[in-house]
Design a protein around this motif. Structure first.
Motif, PDB file in Angstrom:
ATOM      1  N   ARG A   3       0.821  -1.208   0.000  1.00 20.13           N
ATOM      2  CA  ARG A   3       0.000   0.000   0.000  1.00 20.13           C
ATOM      3  C   ARG A   3       0.859   1.265   0.000  1.00 20.13           C
ATOM      4  O   ARG A   3       0.570   2.231  -0.708  1.00 20.13           O
ATOM      5  N   ARG A   4       1.917   1.279   0.776  1.00 17.05           N
ATOM      6  CA  ARG A   4       2.785   2.449   0.841  1.00 17.05           C
ATOM      7  C   ARG A   4       3.446   2.719  -0.512  1.00 17.05           C
ATOM      8  O   ARG A   4       3.552   3.856  -0.943  1.00 17.05           O
ATOM      9  N   GLU A   5       3.844   1.670  -1.198  1.00 10.63           N
ATOM     10  CA  GLU A   5       4.436   1.825  -2.535  1.00 10.63           C
ATOM     11  C   GLU A   5       3.412   2.354  -3.526  1.00 10.63           C
ATOM     12  O   GLU A   5       3.729   3.213  -4.352  1.00 10.63           O
ATOM     13  N   ARG A   6       2.183   1.836  -3.458  1.00  7.22           N
ATOM     14  CA  ARG A   6       1.122   2.325  -4.341  1.00  7.22           C
ATOM     15  C   ARG A   6       0.837   3.800  -4.085  1.00  7.22           C
ATOM     16  O   ARG A   6       0.663   4.571  -5.022  1.00  7.22           O
ATOM     17  N   THR A   7       0.812   4.173  -2.829  1.00  8.20           N
ATOM     18  CA  THR A   7       0.563   5.572  -2.481  1.00  8.20           C
ATOM     19  C   THR A   7       1.688   6.455  -2.996  1.00  8.20           C
ATOM     20  O   THR A   7       1.444   7.531  -3.559  1.00  8.20           O
ATOM     21  N   ARG A   8       2.919   6.014  -2.826  1.00 12.83           N
ATOM     22  CA  ARG A   8       4.069   6.786  -3.308  1.00 12.83           C
ATOM     23  C   ARG A   8       4.028   6.925  -4.824  1.00 12.83           C
ATOM     24  O   ARG A   8       4.274   8.002  -5.369  1.00 12.83           O
ATOM     25  N   ARG A   9       3.709   5.836  -5.515  1.00 11.76           N
ATOM     26  CA  ARG A   9       3.634   5.876  -6.976  1.00 11.76           C
ATOM     27  C   ARG A   9       2.505   6.801  -7.442  1.00 11.76           C
ATOM     28  O   ARG A   9       2.671   7.581  -8.371  1.00 11.76           O
ATOM     29  N   ALA A  10       1.350   6.720  -6.774  1.00 11.89           N
ATOM     30  CA  ALA A  10       0.222   7.584  -7.131  1.00 11.89           C
ATOM     31  C   ALA A  10       0.575   9.052  -6.911  1.00 11.89           C
ATOM     32  O   ALA A  10       0.237   9.909  -7.723  1.00 11.89           O
ATOM     33  N   THR A  11       1.282   9.342  -5.824  1.00 10.76           N
ATOM     34  CA  THR A  11       1.697  10.717  -5.550  1.00 10.76           C
ATOM     35  C   THR A  11       2.669  11.203  -6.608  1.00 10.76           C
ATOM     36  O   THR A  11       2.551  12.330  -7.108  1.00 10.76           O
ATOM     37  N   ARG A  12       3.621  10.364  -6.975  1.00  6.86           N
ATOM     38  CA  ARG A  12       4.607  10.731  -7.999  1.00  6.86           C
ATOM     39  C   ARG A  12       3.924  10.976  -9.346  1.00  6.86           C
ATOM     40  O   ARG A  12       4.217  11.951 -10.037  1.00  6.86           O
ATOM     41  N   THR A  13       2.988  10.121  -9.710  1.00  6.10           N
ATOM     42  CA  THR A  13       2.272  10.267 -10.976  1.00  6.10           C
ATOM     43  C   THR A  13       1.436  11.550 -10.986  1.00  6.10           C
ATOM     44  O   THR A  13       1.434  12.284 -11.970  1.00  6.10           O
ATOM     45  N   ALA A  14       0.756  11.822  -9.883  1.00  8.76           N
ATOM     46  CA  ALA A  14      -0.042  13.053  -9.790  1.00  8.76           C
ATOM     47  C   ALA A  14       0.863  14.275  -9.849  1.00  8.76           C
ATOM     48  O   ALA A  14       0.511  15.281 -10.474  1.00  8.76           O
ATOM     49  N   THR A  15       2.018  14.197  -9.218  1.00  8.08           N
ATOM     50  CA  THR A  15       2.955  15.325  -9.235  1.00  8.08           C
ATOM     51  C   THR A  15       3.474  15.577 -10.645  1.00  8.08           C
ATOM     52  O   THR A  15       3.574  16.735 -11.076  1.00  8.08           O
ATOM     53  N   MET A  16       3.778  14.530 -11.382  1.00  8.72           N
ATOM     54  CA  MET A  16       4.250  14.701 -12.766  1.00  8.72           C
ATOM     55  C   MET A  16       3.160  15.352 -13.624  1.00  8.72           C
ATOM     56  O   MET A  16       3.439  16.235 -14.435  1.00  8.72           O
ATOM     57  N   LEU A  17       1.925  14.933 -13.434  1.00  8.50           N
ATOM     58  CA  LEU A  17       0.816  15.535 -14.177  1.00  8.50           C
ATOM     59  C   LEU A  17       0.646  17.005 -13.769  1.00  8.50           C
ATOM     60  O   LEU A  17       0.399  17.862 -14.619  1.00  8.50           O
ATOM     61  N   ALA A  18       0.822  17.300 -12.489  1.00  8.02           N
ATOM     62  CA  ALA A  18       0.725  18.683 -12.007  1.00  8.02           C
ATOM     63  C   ALA A  18       1.812  19.551 -12.632  1.00  8.02           C
ATOM     64  O   ALA A  18       1.552  20.698 -13.018  1.00  8.02           O
ATOM     65  N   VAL A  19       3.021  19.016 -12.756  1.00  6.97           N
ATOM     66  CA  VAL A  19       4.113  19.777 -13.381  1.00  6.97           C
ATOM     67  C   VAL A  19       3.794  20.056 -14.849  1.00  6.97           C
ATOM     68  O   VAL A  19       3.974  21.178 -15.333  1.00  6.97           O
ATOM     69  N   LEU A  20       3.285  19.060 -15.556  1.00 13.31           N
ATOM     70  CA  LEU A  20       2.913  19.240 -16.958  1.00 13.31           C
ATOM     71  C   LEU A  20       1.847  20.328 -17.102  1.00 13.31           C
ATOM     72  O   LEU A  20       1.987  21.252 -17.901  1.00 13.31           O
ATOM     73  N   LEU A  21       0.784  20.230 -16.308  1.00 14.57           N
ATOM     74  CA  LEU A  21      -0.296  21.211 -16.392  1.00 14.57           C
ATOM     75  C   LEU A  21       0.153  22.585 -15.906  1.00 14.57           C
ATOM     76  O   LEU A  21      -0.228  23.606 -16.482  1.00 14.57           O
ATOM     77  N   GLY A  22       0.945  22.615 -14.857  1.00 15.45           N
ATOM     78  CA  GLY A  22       1.437  23.892 -14.349  1.00 15.45           C
ATOM     79  C   GLY A  22       2.313  24.598 -15.368  1.00 15.45           C
ATOM     80  O   GLY A  22       2.179  25.807 -15.587  1.00 15.45           O
ATOM     81  N   GLY A  23       3.185  23.841 -16.024  1.00 18.67           N
ATOM     82  CA  GLY A  23       4.036  24.430 -17.064  1.00 18.67           C
ATOM     83  C   GLY A  23       3.215  24.966 -18.216  1.00 18.67           C
ATOM     84  O   GLY A  23       3.447  26.069 -18.711  1.00 18.67           O
ATOM     85  N   ALA A  24       2.223  24.200 -18.637  1.00 18.86           N
ATOM     86  CA  ALA A  24       1.348  24.657 -19.725  1.00 18.86           C
ATOM     87  C   ALA A  24       0.565  25.891 -19.288  1.00 18.86           C
ATOM     88  O   ALA A  24       0.413  26.844 -20.062  1.00 18.86           O
ATOM     89  N   GLY A  25       0.088  25.900 -18.051  1.00 18.16           N
ATOM     90  CA  GLY A  25      -0.667  27.046 -17.560  1.00 18.16           C
ATOM     91  C   GLY A  25       0.160  28.318 -17.538  1.00 18.16           C
ATOM     92  O   GLY A  25      -0.318  29.388 -17.945  1.00 18.16           O
ATOM     93  N   VAL A  26       1.401  28.213 -17.120  1.00 17.84           N
ATOM     94  CA  VAL A  26       2.289  29.386 -17.080  1.00 17.84           C
ATOM     95  C   VAL A  26       2.524  29.937 -18.482  1.00 17.84           C
ATOM     96  O   VAL A  26       2.519  31.152 -18.696  1.00 17.84           O
TER      97      VAL A  26
END
Length: 132
Positions: A3-26
């Motif tokens: 479960r901890r690994e899944r949570t870490r992976r989900a957080t990393r994936t969400a963060t990568m998507l946030a960086v992509l969207l944040g960069g596009a937004g800027v």
């Protein structure tokens, strides 16, 4: 997978998507003319550019907060679907323009089917985020 690994992976994936969207937004604020040109007819170009930039930044911020990650993942999927007409407009305009390069035309056309994996990525983030 633990479960901890899944949570870490989900957080990393969400963060990568946030960086992509944040960069596009800027970029909507740094170089708005490029976005203004691809806004579909009938919509106010600058207002639409700035509104979509704000939406991308808001969704990116939401993806970084665990309590809002699920809703933000679904919002990202909706946003990717909402901007698809602008991508079609860009591809059509480049294909019709005698001034566009072959590379620009190819990138614009190949970009269209790449929207589907982005939607899928956002849906996965929304689905797999922890329920609060």
């Amino acid at each position: 997978m633990r479960r901890r690994e899944r949570t870490r992976r989900a957080t990393r994936t969400a963060t990568m998507l946030a960086v992509l969207l944040g960069g596009a937004g800027v970029t909507h604020f740094l170089r708005p003319r490029g976005y203004d040109r691809i806004v579909p007819a009938g919509l106010p170009p600058r207002l639409t550019t700035l509104a979509s930039g704000v939406a991308e930044l808001a969704v990116a911020a939401g993806l970084t907060v665990p309590a809002t990650r699920r809703a933000s993942g679904w919002a990202a999927a909706a946003l990717f679907l909402a901007v698809f007409p602008a991508n079609v407009t860009m591809a059509r305009d480049l294909l019709d323009s005698p001034r566009s390069t072959r590379t620009a035309r190819l990138v614009a056309v190949l970009r269209l089917p790449l929207q589907a994996p982005l939607v899928g990525w956002a849906v996965r983030v929304g689905r797999h985020a922890a329920r609060r």
